[in-house]
Design an enzyme around this catalytic site. Sequence first.
Site, short mmCIF file in Angstrom:
data_model
loop_
_atom_site.label_atom_id
_atom_site.label_comp_id
_atom_site.label_asym_id
_atom_site.label_seq_id
_atom_site.Cartn_x
_atom_site.Cartn_y
_atom_site.Cartn_z
CD GLU A 170 0.36 4.37 4.54
OE1 GLU A 170 -0.65 5.16 5.29
OE2 GLU A 170 1.59 4.78 4.65
CG HIS A 182 6.59 4.50 10.18
ND1 HIS A 182 6.46 3.23 10.65
CD2 HIS A 182 5.98 4.36 8.88
CE1 HIS A 182 5.69 2.40 9.79
NE2 HIS A 182 5.57 3.09 8.73
CG ASP A 189 -0.18 -0.36 2.51
OD1 ASP A 189 1.12 0.07 2.50
OD2 ASP A 189 -0.51 -0.52 3.44
CG HIS A 221 10.85 5.82 9.76
ND1 HIS A 221 11.14 6.72 8.88
CD2 HIS A 221 10.36 4.72 9.14
CE1 HIS A 221 10.73 6.24 7.67
NE2 HIS A 221 10.07 5.11 7.92
CD GLU A 251 1.05 -6.43 3.31
OE1 GLU A 251 0.63 -5.37 3.20
OE2 GLU A 251 1.72 -7.20 3.86
C1 UD1 Z 1 6.86 4.97 3.85
C2 UD1 Z 1 5.49 4.54 3.34
C3 UD1 Z 1 4.57 3.68 4.43
C4 UD1 Z 1 5.31 2.71 4.96
C5 UD1 Z 1 6.83 3.21 5.41
C6 UD1 Z 1 7.63 2.23 5.90
C7 UD1 Z 1 4.21 6.06 1.65
C8 UD1 Z 1 3.46 7.34 1.54
N1 UD1 Z 1 4.64 5.66 2.80
O1 UD1 Z 1 6.58 5.94 4.60
O2 UD1 Z 1 3.33 3.05 3.86
O3 UD1 Z 1 4.64 2.17 6.23
O4 UD1 Z 1 7.55 3.66 4.35
O5 UD1 Z 1 8.71 2.49 6.50
O6 UD1 Z 1 4.51 5.22 0.74
N2 UD1 Z 1 14.02 8.52 4.72
C9 UD1 Z 1 15.64 8.51 4.76
N3 UD1 Z 1 16.09 7.26 4.38
C10 UD1 Z 1 15.52 6.17 4.19
C11 UD1 Z 1 14.15 6.13 4.32
C12 UD1 Z 1 13.54 7.32 4.46
O7 UD1 Z 1 16.21 9.28 4.77
O8 UD1 Z 1 16.05 5.20 4.00
C13 UD1 Z 1 13.59 10.02 5.25
C14 UD1 Z 1 13.81 10.77 3.91
O9 UD1 Z 1 13.83 12.22 4.31
C15 UD1 Z 1 12.30 10.72 3.27
C16 UD1 Z 1 11.33 10.40 4.56
O10 UD1 Z 1 12.15 9.52 5.50
O11 UD1 Z 1 11.75 11.80 2.59
C17 UD1 Z 1 10.08 9.91 4.56
O12 UD1 Z 1 10.10 8.60 3.72
P1 UD1 Z 1 8.75 8.27 2.83
O13 UD1 Z 1 9.19 6.95 2.27
O14 UD1 Z 1 8.24 9.45 2.10
O15 UD1 Z 1 7.67 8.15 3.85
P2 UD1 Z 1 7.55 6.84 5.24
O16 UD1 Z 1 6.95 7.46 6.48
O17 UD1 Z 1 8.87 6.02 5.37
N1 UDP Z 2 12.05 -3.39 10.69
C1 UDP Z 2 13.74 -3.41 10.48
N2 UDP Z 2 14.48 -2.69 11.13
C2 UDP Z 2 13.75 -1.68 11.97
C3 UDP Z 2 12.26 -1.49 11.98
C4 UDP Z 2 11.39 -2.34 11.40
O1 UDP Z 2 14.01 -4.43 9.93
O2 UDP Z 2 14.79 -0.92 12.38
C5 UDP Z 2 11.40 -4.22 9.88
C6 UDP Z 2 10.32 -5.03 10.57
O3 UDP Z 2 10.90 -6.10 11.19
C7 UDP Z 2 9.13 -5.28 9.51
C8 UDP Z 2 9.50 -3.99 8.65
O4 UDP Z 2 10.50 -3.44 8.85
O5 UDP Z 2 9.63 -6.37 8.76
C9 UDP Z 2 8.31 -3.02 8.93
O6 UDP Z 2 8.59 -1.89 8.28
P1 UDP Z 2 7.79 -0.60 8.89
O7 UDP Z 2 7.35 -0.56 10.13
O8 UDP Z 2 8.85 0.59 8.26
O9 UDP Z 2 6.45 -0.20 7.72
P2 UDP Z 2 5.30 -0.89 7.89
O10 UDP Z 2 5.40 -2.35 8.12
O11 UDP Z 2 4.32 -0.15 8.92
O12 UDP Z 2 4.90 -0.63 6.38
#
Ligand code: UD1
Ligand code: UDP
Length: 383
Positions: free
Chosen positions: A134, A211, A98, A244, A120
């Site tokens: 999502e 997050h 999602d 995160h 999923e």
């Molecule tokens: C995204 C997904 C969410 C998922 C989550 C898992 C969308 C809209 N959101 O949310 O569904 O649950 O990932 O974690 O698709 N960033 C870094 N390095 C990384 C990752 C993120 O610096 O490796 C920072 C960046 O500034 C980025 C921000 O995190 O812009 C947010 O990342 P983003 O993918 O937009 O949103 P998430 O909250 O991670």
């Molecule tokens: N996870 C990880 N390292 C972390 C936090 C989460 O490997 O520091 C794993 C967790 O075990 C799960 C997945 O990341 O498999 C979940 O990701 P996240 O919580 O970012 O996203 P969501 O599931 O809410 O979309």
Amino acid sequence: MGKLRVLSVFGTRPEAIKMCPLVKELGTRPGIESLCCVTAQHRQMLDAVLEVFRLKPDWDLDIMTPRQTLSGITSKCLLGMDEAIAALKPDLILVHGDTSTTFAGALSAFYHQIPVGHVEAGLRTYDKYSPFPEEMNRVLVSGIADLFFCPTAGNRENLAREGHTGDNIFVTGNTVIDALKTTVREDYCFETDELNRLPYKDKKVLLVTCHRRENYGEPMKNIMLALRQIAEDHPDVELVYPVHLSPVVRESVDQYLRGAPRVHLIDPLPAGEMHNLMARCCLVLTDSGGLQEEAPALGKPVLVLRRETERPEAVAAGTVKLAGVVQDDIVTMAERLITDKSAYQKMAHAVNPYGDGHACRRIADAIEWRFGLREERPADYET
Ligand code: UD1
Ligand code: UDP
């Protein structure tokens, strides 16, 4: 006839953890060429997963920017996917769950008239803005998908209510349980030294993640203050929180939680480290989707830091409870599990509503069947 070219598209940490085992399973099938395109909606957190599973993408859109917006992610993915599709010429595109990557991947496949398999599929809260974005992403992908791989029978029922009832709907279990089976080991030794030193036997180790976009602002502040209160009031608790990389999340953690006693704020963990930490902790507090699926399989109680969940199966089984986003509610529910042994024991039993570790095999079998590479339709996963 050439091999069936199946392109898996993903971009965030959870999609990668759940799709890497499938990309590998598809690669073992003689009639399939398994390709992988990452959008890199996450960069560091995605690369860490690719390393654990030793997977090298065939295409990398490398779209991530700090504080990216939803329209920024979606538009960059769409443009990048045009090139990936032109170069890799897939017969089927698989997307997962999602995220914005999921939605853009499916929409791009549709623009190119390539069939879409949704892994999923069928999770719902029926609340357009929660989880945001999502819930709408997965509804929109359902309108595009040709093959639906539902983790549970309940997910299939959700799709049926929306008119999706054909033999293109499969119940497979969730691939996250396949991943968990490859990472969790009893004799695991952590690479992160701090995790080896935690008092798993003498104290209560609480694992926390947070997050979600709909928790930004006031709810996240409440969650952080609740965590602080729990740590301050209970000397027998150690709270471990891999934070995160989102700057919005980090600001909230820094403002309201950092400096509290017995709180370990650490960087995101590689999947293997995280899964083994979960296997050893006492209790999980999280707004994550993936953790709600993994912790029950490991017999760990979960308090969900959200108002609702699209994963009701573990709530029904008794290992997951909704704690909401109000400070007092979270503290009260956590304290009960910390101080009342029988309340804890009632929740701490391993259940597996989300899979038996064979979801990837079922999905690969279903794809082979659908494309005439296998005679028998795979049996659905039954809990
Ligand atoms: C995204 C997904 C969410 C998922 C989550 C898992 C969308 C809209 N959101 O949310 O569904 O649950 O990932 O974690 O698709 N960033 C870094 N390095 C990384 C990752 C993120 O610096 O490796 C920072 C960046 O500034 C980025 C921000 O995190 O812009 C947010 O990342 P983003 O993918 O937009 O949103 P998430 O909250 O991670
Ligand atoms: N996870 C990880 N390292 C972390 C936090 C989460 O490997 O520091 C794993 C967790 O075990 C799960 C997945 O990341 O498999 C979940 O990701 P996240 O919580 O970012 O996203 P969501 O599931 O809410 O979309």
